[in-house]
Structures are given as structure tokens and as C-alpha cells.
Motif scaffolding. Structure first.
Motif, PDB file in Angstrom:
ATOM      1  N   ASP A 172      -1.191 -17.549  11.510  1.00 29.96           N
ATOM      2  CA  ASP A 172      -0.809 -17.467  10.102  1.00 29.96           C
ATOM      3  C   ASP A 172      -0.265 -16.067   9.807  1.00 29.96           C
ATOM      4  OD1 ASP A 172      -0.633 -17.427   7.316  1.00 29.96           O
ATOM      5  OD2 ASP A 172      -2.610 -18.326   7.005  1.00 29.96           O
ATOM      6  N   THR A 173       1.057 -15.971   9.657  1.00 26.08           N
ATOM      7  CA  THR A 173       1.679 -14.651   9.458  1.00 26.08           C
ATOM      8  C   THR A 173       1.257 -14.001   8.140  1.00 26.08           C
ATOM      9  OG1 THR A 173       3.673 -15.677   8.556  1.00 26.08           O
ATOM     10  CG2 THR A 173       3.679 -15.149  10.905  1.00 26.08           C
ATOM     11  N   LEU A 174       1.001 -14.795   7.101  1.00 27.54           N
ATOM     12  CA  LEU A 174       0.555 -14.211   5.831  1.00 27.54           C
ATOM     13  C   LEU A 174      -0.835 -13.596   5.966  1.00 27.54           C
ATOM     14  CD1 LEU A 174       1.811 -16.855   3.241  1.00 27.54           C
ATOM     15  CD2 LEU A 174       2.637 -14.518   3.563  1.00 27.54           C
ATOM     16  N   TYR A 175      -1.732 -14.300   6.639  1.00 19.78           N
ATOM     17  CA  TYR A 175      -3.071 -13.753   6.883  1.00 19.78           C
ATOM     18  C   TYR A 175      -2.957 -12.476   7.728  1.00 19.78           C
ATOM     19  CZ  TYR A 175      -7.859 -13.235   8.576  1.00 19.78           C
ATOM     20  OH  TYR A 175      -9.105 -12.731   8.887  1.00 19.78           O
ATOM     21  N   ALA A 176      -2.134 -12.518   8.759  1.00 22.55           N
ATOM     22  CA  ALA A 176      -1.975 -11.356   9.647  1.00 22.55           C
ATOM     23  C   ALA A 176      -1.413 -10.157   8.884  1.00 22.55           C
ATOM     24  CB  ALA A 176      -1.075 -11.713  10.829  1.00 22.55           C
ATOM     25  N   GLN A 177      -0.426 -10.390   8.039  1.00 22.95           N
ATOM     26  CA  GLN A 177       0.159  -9.295   7.254  1.00 22.95           C
ATOM     27  C   GLN A 177      -0.861  -8.735   6.267  1.00 22.95           C
ATOM     28  OE1 GLN A 177       3.304  -7.868   7.674  1.00 22.95           O
ATOM     29  NE2 GLN A 177       2.369  -6.314   6.386  1.00 22.95           N
ATOM     30  N   GLY A 178      -1.593  -9.629   5.611  1.00 17.81           N
ATOM     31  CA  GLY A 178      -2.638  -9.191   4.681  1.00 17.81           C
ATOM     32  C   GLY A 178      -3.721  -8.403   5.389  1.00 17.81           C
ATOM     33  N   TRP A 179      -4.133  -8.879   6.574  1.00 12.39           N
ATOM     34  CA  TRP A 179      -5.172  -8.179   7.332  1.00 12.39           C
ATOM     35  C   TRP A 179      -4.690  -6.780   7.716  1.00 12.39           C
ATOM     36  CZ3 TRP A 179      -6.494  -5.546  11.632  1.00 12.39           C
ATOM     37  CH2 TRP A 179      -7.854  -5.444  11.938  1.00 12.39           C
ATOM     38  N   SER A 180      -3.476  -6.688   8.229  1.00 10.22           N
ATOM     39  CA  SER A 180      -2.941  -5.388   8.642  1.00 10.22           C
ATOM     40  C   SER A 180      -2.797  -4.439   7.457  1.00 10.22           C
ATOM     41  CB  SER A 180      -1.586  -5.568   9.333  1.00 10.22           C
ATOM     42  OG  SER A 180      -1.740  -6.325  10.507  1.00 10.22           O
ATOM     43  N   ASP A 181      -2.275  -4.943   6.352  1.00  8.52           N
ATOM     44  CA  ASP A 181      -2.124  -4.108   5.156  1.00  8.52           C
ATOM     45  C   ASP A 181      -3.485  -3.651   4.629  1.00  8.52           C
ATOM     46  OD1 ASP A 181       0.598  -4.450   5.339  1.00  8.52           O
ATOM     47  OD2 ASP A 181       0.783  -5.726   3.566  1.00  8.52           O
ATOM     48  N   GLY A 182      -4.426  -4.578   4.551  1.00  9.13           N
ATOM     49  CA  GLY A 182      -5.763  -4.235   4.069  1.00  9.13           C
ATOM     50  C   GLY A 182      -6.453  -3.232   4.974  1.00  9.13           C
ATOM     51  N   PHE A 183      -6.322  -3.433   6.280  1.00 10.41           N
ATOM     52  CA  PHE A 183      -6.949  -2.517   7.237  1.00 10.41           C
ATOM     53  C   PHE A 183      -6.396  -1.105   7.055  1.00 10.41           C
ATOM     54  CE2 PHE A 183      -7.363  -0.232  11.190  1.00 10.41           C
ATOM     55  CZ  PHE A 183      -8.641  -0.547  11.612  1.00 10.41           C
ATOM     56  N   ARG A 184      -5.069  -0.979   7.081  1.00 12.36           N
ATOM     57  CA  ARG A 184      -4.450   0.351   6.988  1.00 12.36           C
ATOM     58  C   ARG A 184      -4.740   1.025   5.652  1.00 12.36           C
ATOM     59  NH1 ARG A 184       0.004  -2.263   9.637  1.00 12.36           N
ATOM     60  NH2 ARG A 184       0.916  -2.582   7.586  1.00 12.36           N
ATOM     61  N   GLN A 185      -4.632   0.279   4.576  1.00 13.78           N
ATOM     62  CA  GLN A 185      -4.823   0.873   3.255  1.00 13.78           C
ATOM     63  C   GLN A 185      -6.264   1.336   3.056  1.00 13.78           C
ATOM     64  OE1 GLN A 185      -3.394  -1.431  -0.017  1.00 13.78           O
ATOM     65  NE2 GLN A 185      -4.495  -0.227  -1.510  1.00 13.78           N
ATOM     66  N   CYS A 186      -7.222   0.491   3.363  1.00  7.88           N
ATOM     67  CA  CYS A 186      -8.621   0.848   3.134  1.00  7.88           C
ATOM     68  C   CYS A 186      -9.110   1.906   4.123  1.00  7.88           C
ATOM     69  CB  CYS A 186      -9.499  -0.396   3.170  1.00  7.88           C
ATOM     70  SG  CYS A 186      -9.130  -1.515   1.781  1.00  7.88           S
ATOM     71  N   GLN A 187      -8.588   1.870   5.334  1.00  8.78           N
ATOM     72  CA  GLN A 187      -8.929   2.909   6.306  1.00  8.78           C
ATOM     73  C   GLN A 187      -8.411   4.259   5.811  1.00  8.78           C
ATOM     74  OE1 GLN A 187      -6.817   2.757  10.060  1.00  8.78           O
ATOM     75  NE2 GLN A 187      -8.505   3.751  11.134  1.00  8.78           N
ATOM     76  N   ALA A 188      -7.164   4.294   5.379  1.00  3.28           N
ATOM     77  CA  ALA A 188      -6.575   5.546   4.896  1.00  3.28           C
ATOM     78  C   ALA A 188      -7.290   6.046   3.650  1.00  3.28           C
ATOM     79  CB  ALA A 188      -5.088   5.356   4.618  1.00  3.28           C
ATOM     80  N   MET A 189      -7.634   5.134   2.744  1.00  9.72           N
ATOM     81  CA  MET A 189      -8.302   5.516   1.511  1.00  9.72           C
ATOM     82  C   MET A 189      -9.669   6.143   1.811  1.00  9.72           C
ATOM     83  SD  MET A 189      -8.950   3.167  -1.879  1.00  9.72           S
ATOM     84  CE  MET A 189     -10.004   2.016  -1.029  1.00  9.72           C
ATOM     85  N   LEU A 190     -10.431   5.535   2.717  1.00  9.29           N
ATOM     86  CA  LEU A 190     -11.748   6.068   3.046  1.00  9.29           C
ATOM     87  C   LEU A 190     -11.633   7.369   3.835  1.00  9.29           C
ATOM     88  CD1 LEU A 190     -14.751   5.713   2.718  1.00  9.29           C
ATOM     89  CD2 LEU A 190     -14.762   4.298   4.775  1.00  9.29           C
ATOM     90  N   GLU A 191     -10.660   7.456   4.748  1.00 11.87           N
ATOM     91  CA  GLU A 191     -10.450   8.711   5.491  1.00 11.87           C
ATOM     92  C   GLU A 191     -10.100   9.839   4.524  1.00 11.87           C
ATOM     93  OE1 GLU A 191      -7.470   7.749   8.375  1.00 11.87           O
ATOM     94  OE2 GLU A 191      -8.970   7.236   9.896  1.00 11.87           O
TER      95      GLU A 191
ATOM     96  N   PHE B  47      -2.679 -14.384   2.328  1.00 10.29           N
ATOM     97  CA  PHE B  47      -2.517 -12.930   2.359  1.00 10.29           C
ATOM     98  C   PHE B  47      -3.771 -12.264   1.800  1.00 10.29           C
ATOM     99  CE2 PHE B  47      -1.450  -8.851   0.535  1.00 10.29           C
ATOM    100  CZ  PHE B  47      -0.665  -8.255   1.512  1.00 10.29           C
ATOM    101  N   ALA B  48      -4.293 -12.790   0.682  1.00 11.19           N
ATOM    102  CA  ALA B  48      -5.492 -12.223   0.049  1.00 11.19           C
ATOM    103  C   ALA B  48      -6.705 -12.333   0.975  1.00 11.19           C
ATOM    104  CB  ALA B  48      -5.764 -12.909  -1.281  1.00 11.19           C
TER     105      ALA B  48
END
Length: 119
Positions: free
Chosen positions: A65-84, A33-34
Motif C-alpha cells: 500500500d503506497t499510501l500507507y508507506a508514504q504516511g509511515w515514512s513521512d510520520g517517521f521522519r517528521q516525528c523523529q526530527a521533532m523529538l531530536e 496515509f493516516a
């Protein structure tokens, strides 16, 4: 889901000198996930501003790998929203200063016009 975002946000903010990956693992998240979160976060920042991050996605791992996929999606959305949000706040601050500058210019021009008329 919101509690998860808050927790992830706190983890990112509190991380300090420790990498996001290391902090997530220390908080008990699985390494997969990390890994995904770290890759997704850089990709999310890059989606907002090409100079702020680097797109990275291990596609074979993401698909298997569902954990990697979930981590990637969460990281993408969170960091995208934070920078926006940061970009939006910076633009708002510029607008305030532009409005103030415009008001000051208008007042000084009107003041000068009154001074010239009273001569």
C-alpha cells in the motif's frame, strides 16, 4: 515537499485532543496515509528515545500500500526530527545553565579568595 512538511506539522500541532489519525482524515488525507503516519510517528519517536514511542510497522501493508508507506515514512521522519530537535534544545538549555553555574562558582570562589587575601 516543504509545504507538505509544514502542513503536516500544523496538523499535528493543531490536533489538540483529536488523535493525529483523526485530524489527518479530517484534513482530507486518505485513511491509509493516516494509518501509516500514526505508525511511523510512534516509530520515529522510539528511534530517538525508546521511552517516547513504540515501533510499529505493518510490513506487508507497507510493501503493498503506497499510501500507507508514504504516511509511515513521512510520520517517521517528521516525528523523529521533532523529538531530536526537542532533545537538542533541552541539551542546549542544560548547557546554558551549566555555563552559568560554572561562571557563578568561579566568581564566588574568586570573591572568597580576595576576601581571605585582604585580611
Amino acid at each position: 515537499m516543504n509545504a507538505r512538511w509544514v502542513l503536516l506539522w500544523c496538523v499535528v500541532v493543531v490536533a489538540g485532543c483529536q488523535s493525529t489519525h483523526d485530524q489527518l482524515v479530517a484534513e482530507g488525507y486518505p485513511p491509509a496515509f493516516a494509518d501509516g503516519f500514526q505508525d511511523g510517528c510512534g516509530s520515529g519517536r522510539q528511534a530517538v528515545d525508546a521511552m517516547k514511542g513504540q515501533f510499529k510497522k505493518n510490513v506487508p501493508r507497507y510493501l503493498k500500500d503506497t499510501l500507507y508507506a508514504q504516511g509511515w515514512s513521512d510520520g517517521f521522519r517528521q516525528c523523529q526530527a521533532m523529538l531530536e530537535n526537542q532533545v537538542h534544545q533541552d541539551q542546549g538549555r542544560d548547557t546554558i545553565w551549566n555555563d552559568r553555574d560554572r561562571d557563578w562558582d568561579r566568581q564566588s570562589t574568586q570573591g572568597a579568595a580576595k576576601a581571605y587575601r585582604s585580611r
